[in-house]
Design a protein around this motif. Structure first.
Motif, PDB file in Angstrom:
ATOM      1  N   THR A   1      38.792  28.419  34.919  1.00  0.00           N
ATOM      2  CA  THR A   1      37.737  29.354  34.527  1.00  0.00           C
ATOM      3  C   THR A   1      36.512  29.202  35.418  1.00  0.00           C
ATOM      4  O   THR A   1      35.742  30.134  35.592  1.00  0.00           O
ATOM      5  CB  THR A   1      37.309  29.091  33.073  1.00  0.00           C
TER       6      THR A   1
ATOM      7  N   HIS B   1      41.215  35.053  41.226  1.00  0.00           N
ATOM      8  CA  HIS B   1      42.292  35.738  40.511  1.00  0.00           C
ATOM      9  C   HIS B   1      43.435  36.080  41.454  1.00  0.00           C
ATOM     10  O   HIS B   1      44.065  37.113  41.314  1.00  0.00           O
ATOM     11  CB  HIS B   1      41.751  36.982  39.826  1.00  0.00           C
TER      12      HIS B   1
ATOM     13  N   LEU C   1      43.793  43.237  35.768  1.00  0.00           N
ATOM     14  CA  LEU C   1      43.951  41.780  35.922  1.00  0.00           C
ATOM     15  C   LEU C   1      43.788  41.033  34.608  1.00  0.00           C
ATOM     16  O   LEU C   1      44.441  40.019  34.374  1.00  0.00           O
ATOM     17  CB  LEU C   1      42.957  41.238  36.961  1.00  0.00           C
ATOM     18  N   ASP C   2      42.915  41.546  33.724  1.00  0.00           N
ATOM     19  CA  ASP C   2      42.735  40.817  32.454  1.00  0.00           C
ATOM     20  C   ASP C   2      43.794  41.174  31.402  1.00  0.00           C
ATOM     21  O   ASP C   2      43.685  40.785  30.251  1.00  0.00           O
ATOM     22  CB  ASP C   2      41.302  40.956  31.913  1.00  0.00           C
TER      23      ASP C   2
ATOM     24  N   GLU D   1      46.869  36.551  39.634  1.00  0.00           N
ATOM     25  CA  GLU D   1      46.886  37.794  38.857  1.00  0.00           C
ATOM     26  C   GLU D   1      47.018  38.998  39.801  1.00  0.00           C
ATOM     27  O   GLU D   1      47.760  39.942  39.528  1.00  0.00           O
ATOM     28  CB  GLU D   1      45.609  37.958  38.016  1.00  0.00           C
ATOM     29  N   ASP D   2      46.291  38.946  40.934  1.00  0.00           N
ATOM     30  CA  ASP D   2      46.385  40.028  41.929  1.00  0.00           C
ATOM     31  C   ASP D   2      47.819  40.194  42.412  1.00  0.00           C
ATOM     32  O   ASP D   2      48.337  41.304  42.506  1.00  0.00           O
ATOM     33  CB  ASP D   2      45.513  39.693  43.160  1.00  0.00           C
TER      34      ASP D   2
END
Ligand code: PLP
Length: 392
Positions: free
Chosen positions: A73, A78, A97-98, A81-82
């Motif tokens: 965090t 990211h 992404l979230d 995620e990307d």
């Protein structure tokens, strides 16, 4: 002081312990016997070189104050995620992404997801099934209904005749190796939307799909309002010992006024501190062109083993499922043998170890699972032995 009494309702997990015990006893009585293990659900090929190189580089970054990273965090990157979103885009699925939650395993995620749902929900589980779905809901004290999966429907579950709130689907399936098509998945999505239910879709084996079948539940119109998808790098990229997976929860998925995405975000932020930076860099590398080519090579290796088993069993008259879009081969015992009787026969007469189908649920009785995760050489040898025993 009390315990969670629901734990008393769990069946003792005898399956792999029993298999191990029987194999040990056989080995002790027959020293030097050449036992071939095709019961394993673990991968055996090494990591893709692209992932190894990326992890080495990440270790070096961690060794340097300028590039060191701490809690996920805090570093706010990211990149994984990307890469995952780009992977979904290849199949026409767009994700924010979230909506992607990186984790250390699909096992944990399929087990932990129940935290955010009420214990009064009714859960539908297939039979036979990956046991985690059942045991975690017994621990939570939820009522469960069974969706028997039979040979007549290629082991695809039929829609329930009674209400269910949470439905676990796994495609390509462990243990039966069969995969659901668009029409079947659309029927589930429509049913879930109509009944206000949530589909918990386990796609841990999507990378093994070779036919024109959906790789993600989100390829099905309407899925974003009713489905959560679990995926893993374990079987895809050999990460069983590295640990990386992800769960997709679309923001369109709402229960009443509650966003399921927001609930899971809260749950993870409270109980989980993320996957190591080194691991995430390794996982990211498996989604590059280079990494993907290496992963495909390994999957082709396992699928070739699966083909050898599938065709070898068919050649001596077994009825066989799976092995085309999955590393798992599921077949029916002959001559009315039960799953454990066939296990004993294969161990004692041809020294091949598999997994009795009854270990995955009552409907698995009379069936047996072999896997393509062994070496090519041992797989050929095991099939030759089985053919010799059953061919005559
Ligand atoms: N889901 C299914 C259907 C599996 O068969 C397995 C592992 O065997 C998993 C999830 C576990 O995946 P992970 O290694 O990411 O925890």
């Amino acid at each position: 002081m009390t315990i969670n009494q629901n734990f008393n309702n769990l069946q003792k997990s005898y399956l792999f312990a029993n298999i191990g015990k029987k194999v040990c006893e056989y080995s002790a009585a027959n020293p030097g016997a050449d036992i071939i293990r095709l019961g394993i659900g673990d991968v055996t090929r090494p990591l893709p070189p692209a992932a190894v190189a990326a992890m080495h580089k990440a270790v070096d970054e961690m060794a340097n104050a300028e590039t060191f990273v701490g809690y996920p965090t805090d570093y706010g990157l990211h990149f994984l995620e990307d890469a995952i979103a780009a992977d979904y885009a290849r199949f026409g699925v767009s994700l924010e992404l979230d909506e992607i939650f990186i984790s250390d395993g699909a096992k944990c995620d399929t087990g932990n997801i129940g935290d955010i749902f009420g214990v009064d929900n009714i859960v539908a589980v297939c039979d036979p099934i990956y046991p985690v779905y059942v045991d975690t809901n017994i621990m939570a004290g939820r009522r469960m209904i069974s969706l028997p999966c039979t040979a007549e429907s290629d082991f695809a579950p039929a829609l329930p005749s009674e209400h269910a709130d949470m439905i676990y689907l796994c495609s390509p399936n462990n243990p039966t190796g069969t995969a659901m098509n668009k029409v079947q998945l659309q029927a589930w999505v429509d049913w879930a939307n109509e009944h206000g239910s949530v589909l918990l879709f386990d796609g841990a084996y999507e990378a093994f799909i070779t036919e024109d079948l959906p790789r993600s539940i989100y390829e099905i119109p309407g899925a974003k309002t009713c489905a959560i998808e679990f995926r893993s790098f374990s079987k895809t990229a050999g990460f069983t010992g590295v640990r990386a997976a992800y769960t997709i929860i679309p923001k369109d998925l709402k229960i009443g006024n509650s966003s399921v995405n927001a609930l899971w975000n809260r749950r993870q932020a409270t109980k989980f501190n993320g996957v190591s930076y080194i691991t995430q860099r390794g996982a990211e590398a498996t989604l590059t062109d280079e990494g993907r080519a290496q992963v495909n090579e390994t999957i082709a290796y396992y699928l070739n083993n699966a083909k050898v088993i599938r065709e070898g069993l068919q050649a001596v008259g077994f009825q066989v499922w799976g092995g085309v879009n999955s590393p798992y081969i599921w077949f029916q015992a002959k001559d009315g043998l039960g799953s454990w009787e066939l296990f004993d026969l294969l161990l004692n007469e041809v020294q091949v170890v598999g997994t009795p189908g009854s270990g995955f649920g009552q409907a698995g009785e009379g069936y047996f699972r072999l896997t393509g995760f062994g070496t090519a050489e041992k797989t050929h040898e095991a099939v030759a032995r089985i053919q010799k025993r059953f061919g005559g």
